[in-house]
Motif scaffolding. Structure first.
Motif, PDB file in Angstrom:
ATOM      1  N   GLN A  87       0.855  -1.053  -0.102  1.00  0.00           N
ATOM      2  CA  GLN A  87      -0.116   0.288   0.340  1.00  0.00           C
ATOM      3  C   GLN A  87       0.733   1.496   0.435  1.00  0.00           C
ATOM      4  OE1 GLN A  87      -3.552   0.527   0.014  1.00  0.00           O
ATOM      5  NE2 GLN A  87      -4.334   1.934   0.785  1.00  0.00           N
ATOM      6  N   HIS A  88       1.899   1.578   0.858  1.00  0.00           N
ATOM      7  CA  HIS A  88       2.653   2.287   0.824  1.00  0.00           C
ATOM      8  C   HIS A  88       3.856   2.726  -0.401  1.00  0.00           C
ATOM      9  CE1 HIS A  88       4.940   4.456   3.734  1.00  0.00           C
ATOM     10  NE2 HIS A  88       6.006   5.499   2.586  1.00  0.00           N
ATOM     11  N   ALA A  89       3.582   1.203  -1.270  1.00  0.00           N
ATOM     12  CA  ALA A  89       4.817   1.273  -2.326  1.00  0.00           C
ATOM     13  C   ALA A  89       3.760   2.305  -3.676  1.00  0.00           C
ATOM     14  CB  ALA A  89       4.997   0.489  -2.497  1.00  0.00           C
ATOM     15  N   PHE A 129     -13.169  10.415   3.868  1.00  0.00           N
ATOM     16  CA  PHE A 129     -11.959  10.446   4.737  1.00  0.00           C
ATOM     17  C   PHE A 129     -11.262   9.368   4.315  1.00  0.00           C
ATOM     18  CE2 PHE A 129     -10.317  11.829   8.819  1.00  0.00           C
ATOM     19  CZ  PHE A 129     -10.238  13.220   8.102  1.00  0.00           C
ATOM     20  N   LEU A 130     -11.510   8.201   4.139  1.00  0.00           N
ATOM     21  CA  LEU A 130      -9.991   7.446   4.017  1.00  0.00           C
ATOM     22  C   LEU A 130      -9.969   7.086   2.701  1.00  0.00           C
ATOM     23  CD1 LEU A 130     -11.582   5.100   6.944  1.00  0.00           C
ATOM     24  CD2 LEU A 130     -10.207   6.458   7.227  1.00  0.00           C
ATOM     25  N   ASP A 131     -11.224   7.165   1.845  1.00  0.00           N
ATOM     26  CA  ASP A 131     -10.394   7.245   0.275  1.00  0.00           C
ATOM     27  C   ASP A 131      -8.126   7.484   0.240  1.00  0.00           C
ATOM     28  OD1 ASP A 131     -10.045   6.935  -1.869  1.00  0.00           O
ATOM     29  OD2 ASP A 131     -12.000   7.242  -2.864  1.00  0.00           O
ATOM     30  N   PRO A 132      -8.149   6.499  -0.124  1.00  0.00           N
ATOM     31  CA  PRO A 132      -6.091   7.025  -0.406  1.00  0.00           C
ATOM     32  C   PRO A 132      -6.261   7.761  -1.322  1.00  0.00           C
ATOM     33  CG  PRO A 132      -6.807   4.451  -0.485  1.00  0.00           C
ATOM     34  CD  PRO A 132      -8.255   4.952  -0.197  1.00  0.00           C
ATOM     35  N   ILE A 133      -7.581   8.245  -2.486  1.00  0.00           N
ATOM     36  CA  ILE A 133      -6.869   8.679  -4.153  1.00  0.00           C
ATOM     37  C   ILE A 133      -6.721  10.198  -2.976  1.00  0.00           C
ATOM     38  CG2 ILE A 133      -7.861  10.378  -6.187  1.00  0.00           C
ATOM     39  CD1 ILE A 133      -7.814   7.977  -6.012  1.00  0.00           C
ATOM     40  N   ALA A 151      -1.456   7.549   7.670  1.00  0.00           N
ATOM     41  CA  ALA A 151      -2.180   7.019   8.704  1.00  0.00           C
ATOM     42  C   ALA A 151      -2.084   7.829   9.452  1.00  0.00           C
ATOM     43  CB  ALA A 151      -0.519   5.989   9.126  1.00  0.00           C
ATOM     44  N   LEU A 152      -2.635   8.922   9.851  1.00  0.00           N
ATOM     45  CA  LEU A 152      -2.924   9.930  10.905  1.00  0.00           C
ATOM     46  C   LEU A 152      -4.356   9.988  10.299  1.00  0.00           C
ATOM     47  CD1 LEU A 152      -0.075  12.490  11.049  1.00  0.00           C
ATOM     48  CD2 LEU A 152      -0.861   9.929  12.684  1.00  0.00           C
ATOM     49  N   ILE A 153      -4.233  10.169   9.615  1.00  0.00           N
ATOM     50  CA  ILE A 153      -6.307   9.826   9.171  1.00  0.00           C
ATOM     51  C   ILE A 153      -6.809   8.717   8.580  1.00  0.00           C
ATOM     52  CG2 ILE A 153      -6.053  12.770   8.375  1.00  0.00           C
ATOM     53  CD1 ILE A 153      -6.147  11.582   5.252  1.00  0.00           C
ATOM     54  N   GLY A 154      -5.870   7.341   9.220  1.00  0.00           N
ATOM     55  CA  GLY A 154      -6.711   5.923   8.966  1.00  0.00           C
ATOM     56  C   GLY A 154      -6.452   5.895   7.352  1.00  0.00           C
ATOM     57  N   VAL A 155      -5.712   6.329   6.746  1.00  0.00           N
ATOM     58  CA  VAL A 155      -5.418   5.713   5.219  1.00  0.00           C
ATOM     59  C   VAL A 155      -4.157   4.876   5.867  1.00  0.00           C
ATOM     60  CG1 VAL A 155      -4.280   6.187   3.034  1.00  0.00           C
ATOM     61  CG2 VAL A 155      -6.371   7.386   3.909  1.00  0.00           C
ATOM     62  N   SER A 156      -4.098   3.617   5.460  1.00  0.00           N
ATOM     63  CA  SER A 156      -3.400   2.489   5.383  1.00  0.00           C
ATOM     64  C   SER A 156      -2.084   2.160   5.012  1.00  0.00           C
ATOM     65  CB  SER A 156      -4.332   0.740   5.242  1.00  0.00           C
ATOM     66  OG  SER A 156      -5.080   0.686   6.160  1.00  0.00           O
ATOM     67  N   ASN A 157      -1.487   2.886   5.743  1.00  0.00           N
ATOM     68  CA  ASN A 157       0.247   2.565   4.526  1.00  0.00           C
ATOM     69  C   ASN A 157       1.324   2.299   6.185  1.00  0.00           C
ATOM     70  OD1 ASN A 157       1.450   5.201   5.946  1.00  0.00           O
ATOM     71  ND2 ASN A 157       0.054   5.951   5.609  1.00  0.00           N
ATOM     72  N   LEU A 158       2.285   1.904   5.916  1.00  0.00           N
ATOM     73  CA  LEU A 158       4.030   1.515   6.585  1.00  0.00           C
ATOM     74  C   LEU A 158       3.447   2.743   8.141  1.00  0.00           C
ATOM     75  CD1 LEU A 158       7.058   0.448   4.788  1.00  0.00           C
ATOM     76  CD2 LEU A 158       5.249  -0.844   6.238  1.00  0.00           C
TER      77      LEU A 158
END
Length: 213
Positions: free
Chosen positions: A17-19, A77-81, A156-163
């Motif tokens: 996800q982070h990549a 709010f959690l959309d990675p876009i 990650a502070l707003i809930g978007v998954s990454n490292l």
């Protein structure tokens, strides 16, 4: 290591996800910055305004942008876009200055020679100016890459998954192992992407990168 082995699928998912949250903004930022930087290098009156605007964008704090952006884009709010849009803007803002300097460094006599040889404007830019500007563009790309990989953790502070989730979770639980794994993962990813850009550059301009690396 025991925690990592027990949670490897989870960490691997965060790494992927982070990549993609890093690579996509870097590619978009480069695609925007190269033509804008070339245009700015050829229109000196607009150069200061463009570079100033880029500098202004880069100074905007990322966390408030990530909070405000869903309301502007109509995303959740959690959309990675949201992360991709913000980081693409940062990457473009950073790379526009590099691209402008890169194209400005191409000697005018070389451009005149290409024009005299009958090159069209497109052939002149792609076949002459872009290869000569390539090493400087690569240097800027490497800086933007490291910056973007680091900034993804803010998501990650707003809930978007990454490292970065390993940082927040580790701090909340006082579990240092998780934090260390997160740091190693982010640094490792930054190094891997740096090697990727260098490898691609070697293929595209083998005559210049050997000395620059």
């Amino acid at each position: 290591m025991r925690w990592l082995s027990e949670n490897f699928p989870y960490v691997r998912g965060l790494l992927w996800q982070h990549a993609w949250l890093s690579i996509l903004p870097i590619v978009i930022g480069l695609a925007v910055a190269v033509p804008v930087g070339w245009w700015a290098s050829r229109h000196r009156r607009w150069r200061g305004l463009i570079l100033g605007f880029g500098g202004l964008v880069y100074t905007l704090p990322s966390l408030p942008l990530l909070i405000v952006l869903p309301g502007l884009l109509g995303t959740s709010f959690l959309d990675p876009i949201n992360v991709v849009v913000v980081l693409s803007a940062y990457a473009a803002a950073l790379l526009v200055r590099t691209a402008t300097d890169a194209f400005s460094s191409v000697p005018e006599v070389v451009i005149e020679s290409a024009r005299a040889a009958g090159y069209s404007r497109w052939q002149q830019v792609v076949g002459v100016e872009l290869p000569l500007a390539g090493p400087v563009l690569l240097a800027g790309l490497r800086v933007a890459s490291v910056s973007t990989v680091s900034l993804v953790t803010v998501g990650a502070l707003i809930g978007v998954s990454n490292l970065g989730a390993l940082f927040t979770d580790g701090f909340q639980r006082g579990f240092n192992t998780e934090i260390v794994i997160g740091v190693v993962g982010v640094v490792g990813l930054a190094l891997a992407l740096d090697l990727l850009w260098l490898g691609l550059a070697r293929l595209a301009m083998p005559w210049r990168v050997r000395g620059a690396a």
